[in-house]
Scaffold this active site. Structure first.
Site, mmCIF file in Angstrom:
data_model
loop_
_atom_site.group_PDB
_atom_site.id
_atom_site.type_symbol
_atom_site.label_atom_id
_atom_site.label_comp_id
_atom_site.label_asym_id
_atom_site.label_seq_id
_atom_site.Cartn_x
_atom_site.Cartn_y
_atom_site.Cartn_z
ATOM 1 N N SER A 290 3.540 5.527 22.673
ATOM 2 C CA SER A 290 2.075 6.456 22.499
ATOM 3 C C SER A 290 2.280 5.865 20.758
ATOM 4 O O SER A 290 0.948 4.594 21.139
ATOM 5 C CB SER A 290 2.239 8.323 21.838
ATOM 6 O OG SER A 290 1.029 8.444 21.312
ATOM 7 N N ASP A 301 -2.651 -7.484 20.453
ATOM 8 C CA ASP A 301 -3.676 -8.493 20.914
ATOM 9 C C ASP A 301 -4.893 -8.929 19.587
ATOM 10 O O ASP A 301 -5.473 -9.920 19.694
ATOM 11 C CB ASP A 301 -5.048 -7.013 20.544
ATOM 12 C CG ASP A 301 -5.017 -6.483 22.530
ATOM 13 O OD1 ASP A 301 -3.890 -6.599 23.046
ATOM 14 O OD2 ASP A 301 -5.196 -5.156 22.604
ATOM 15 N N LYS A 315 2.410 5.671 27.412
ATOM 16 C CA LYS A 315 2.038 6.621 26.647
ATOM 17 C C LYS A 315 0.889 6.384 26.436
ATOM 18 O O LYS A 315 0.532 6.464 25.506
ATOM 19 C CB LYS A 315 2.714 7.818 26.548
ATOM 20 C CG LYS A 315 2.136 9.193 26.569
ATOM 21 C CD LYS A 315 2.843 10.031 25.457
ATOM 22 C CE LYS A 315 2.265 11.307 25.063
ATOM 23 N NZ LYS A 315 0.744 11.577 24.671
#
Length: 548
Positions: A290, A301, A315
């Site tokens: 999460s 990224d 998740k």
């Protein structure tokens, strides 16, 4: 003009279709509620025995939610305190982890500085009674309910301590316990800062920032390691704030996409960064989930740091806690998370679970690219830039841990040794390991190896085939060889067993901080992070990894 008219007609058609679908859904809901009400009423009037409508209602709700995903759950009034703890890290209690041993619940880890530890309660203490209530055969949930309460109220525990036949009675005053999200941080001698983050409760971002600034002030840092291993997540905004420490203001971190307007939102960094240049490594594992995956994925990224360890949990579902009637609540999945590259980190598509085996796989998902053009994949959590694979524990090690042999021996050791060396220096010497093996032997410890299970299957198959007598001598010879190998399991797997022993014993004296300090002395993930951040192998891996 013609295209515009077609577009308007299409939009109107979709709006009418959506309204019609909503009207149909509302009718189905009203119909279902009417059926449910009449069924429960008739059960109460006609069923041969007395029923408990509240229990039946909760069972029905839980059965209904089971058809969705494991994170959409009903929270009865009795569990509101647990729901609050998940978001704030706070609860009214004594500040200790507990575990059930088959007969009683016992203290497994008191938190340093909180009522249990301050009262001298130690790991291994068996909880016989809480406020006079017998705790024999009560589950951890039941005992936890007895231990929790309003801060300032008293709770009396009757305990059985290792090495003593006489029960120990302790009266504690409950406190508003706040578990620290940062159990340990330090700057190593090589100039690399390290911070372990165990959760994302309220103010986690501000606390990480404060610790990072403190370490930057006192040292000339050569790198920073953020350890998210075992971190199951928490508050989304805290994850965004932590990413913001290393990424400039007004950059996208994560977006939510759900059914309603309220569940669709993009979260950007809101403040100036703290440090956009320091070499950064983030440690993750299969329990990083999460909010941990949002931090690791966003950093990946933006090519801002190197992710090290094993693939994360996967998740990517967003939950909100919604109030219901009679002081109950529902935690409901309202959206999915998408990180800056556009990928979703969710591993399993629960909406299609009837058509799926629900097994996590390493099959590559849809490809995306980072800001530097590196290829990353969707649907499998976060795959590290540098994988550090660890061999699974041997059967004997897993059984020693699962049957509490290591936990129980630590109680014995603690009872016999008033002090030990500092956590970083403590080692399991030869005399201690020999004593441990004798301890295991005296407790009639037994286990079944994978080879033994396969041998049993083989013998059953040979009996069915009728060839068991012909190969009896070969089978006996093989069984003897397996027994001889099994007899050496405690020695052959000594390194892993010693690590678990060391952690458990150190935890008795130095609590959570000590466990982390001890574990870091032999940590392949940490060693690999040092190698990359400090360029000790002369390959400049850090910049190479981030520019592929």
């Amino acid at each position: 003009m013609k295209q515009r008219i077609i577009g308007l007609v299409l939009l109107a058609f979709l709006s009418v279709a959506a309204m019609a679908q909503e009207k149909q859904n509302n009718f189905e809901i009203a119909k279902s509620l009417d059926i449910y009400n009449s069924l429960l009423r008739e059960l109460n009037l006609n069923y041969v025995d007395e029923i408990n409508p509240g229990e039946l209602n909760e069972a029905a709700i839980n059965a209904m939610l089971q058809g969705l995903d494991p994170y959409t759950v009903f929270i009865p009034e009795s569990n509101i305190e647990d729901a609050r703890f998940m978001t704030t890290g706070e609860y009214g209690g004594i500040g200790a982890l507990i575990q059930f041993d088959g007969e009683y619940t016992r203290i497994s880890d008191p938190y340093e500085g909180w009522p249990a530890q301050k009262a001298g309660i130690t790991a291994g203490d068996v909880i016989l009674e809480v406020n006079g209530v017998d705790c024999h055969k009560k589950t951890t949930a039941q005992v936890s309910e007895l231990l929790k309460g309003q801060p300032g109220t008293e709770v009396t525990l009757k305990l059985k301590r290792y090495g003593s036949d006489k029960p120990v009675v302790k009266t504690l005053k409950r406190e508003k316990v706040k578990i620290d999200d940062i159990p340990y941080y330090t700057v190593f001698d090589n100039g690399v800062a390290y911070l372990s983050l165990s959760g994302f409760t309220r103010d986690a971002g501000a606390n990480v920032k404060a610790k990072l600034l403190e370490m930057k002030k006192d040292h000339e840092l050569k790198g920073f390691i953020l350890d998210l291993r075992g971190n199951g997540g928490g508050l989304l905004n805290e994850a965004v704030d932590i990413v913001n420490l290393f990424i400039a203001k007004d950059k996208p971190v994560v977006s939510m996409r759900g059914k309603t307007t309220a569940s669709c939102h993009q979260y950007n960094t809101n403040n100036p960064s703290v440090d956009e240049k320091i070499p950064l490594a983030i440690l993750v594992d299969g329990s990083s989930a999460s909010a941990s995956e949002i931090v690791a994925g966003s950093i990946q990224d933006y090519d801002r740091g190197v992710i090290i360890g094993t693939r994360t949990f996967g998740k990517g579902l967003v939950q909100n806690i919604l109030p219901l009637s009679y002081n109950t609540q529902m935690k409901v999945t309202v959206a999915k998370y998408y990180i800056p590259s556009g990928r979703c980190i969710q591993e399993i598509d629960y909406s299609h679970k009837k058509d799926s085996t629900m097994v996590k796989t390493d099959t590559l998902g849809k490809p995306f690219t980072t800001m530097a053009g590196r290829t990353v994949y969707e649907g499998h959590g976060i795959t590290p830039d540098v994988k550090v694979e660890r061999d699974p524990y041997a059967t004997v090690t897993a059984y020693l841990y699962g049957k509490n042999m290591i936990f129980d021996y630590a109680n014995k050791y603690y009872n016999e040794h008033p002090t030990i060396a500092p956590a970083k220096e403590f080692k399991i010497d030869e005399a201690t390991y020999q004593d441990f093996m004798e301890f295991v032997k005296s407790h009639d410890f037994s286990y079944t190896t994978g080879c033994e299970m396969e041998m049993k299957k083989l013998k059953e198959a040979m009996e069915i085939e009728g060839c068991d007598k012909q190969v009896a001598d070969i089978v006996k010879s093989l069984e003897k060889a397996l027994e001889a190998e099994k007899a050496n399991d405690l020695q052959n797997n000594r390194d892993d067993i010693e690590e678990l022993l060391r952690s458990e014993i150190v935890g008795r004296y130095y609590y959570q901080k000590g466990r982390i300090e001890a574990a870091l002395q032999n940590d392949p993930d940490l060693d690999r992070a040092f190698e990359i951040l400090l360029n000790t192998n002369g390959k400049d891996e850090y910049h190479t990894l981030l520019s592929k």
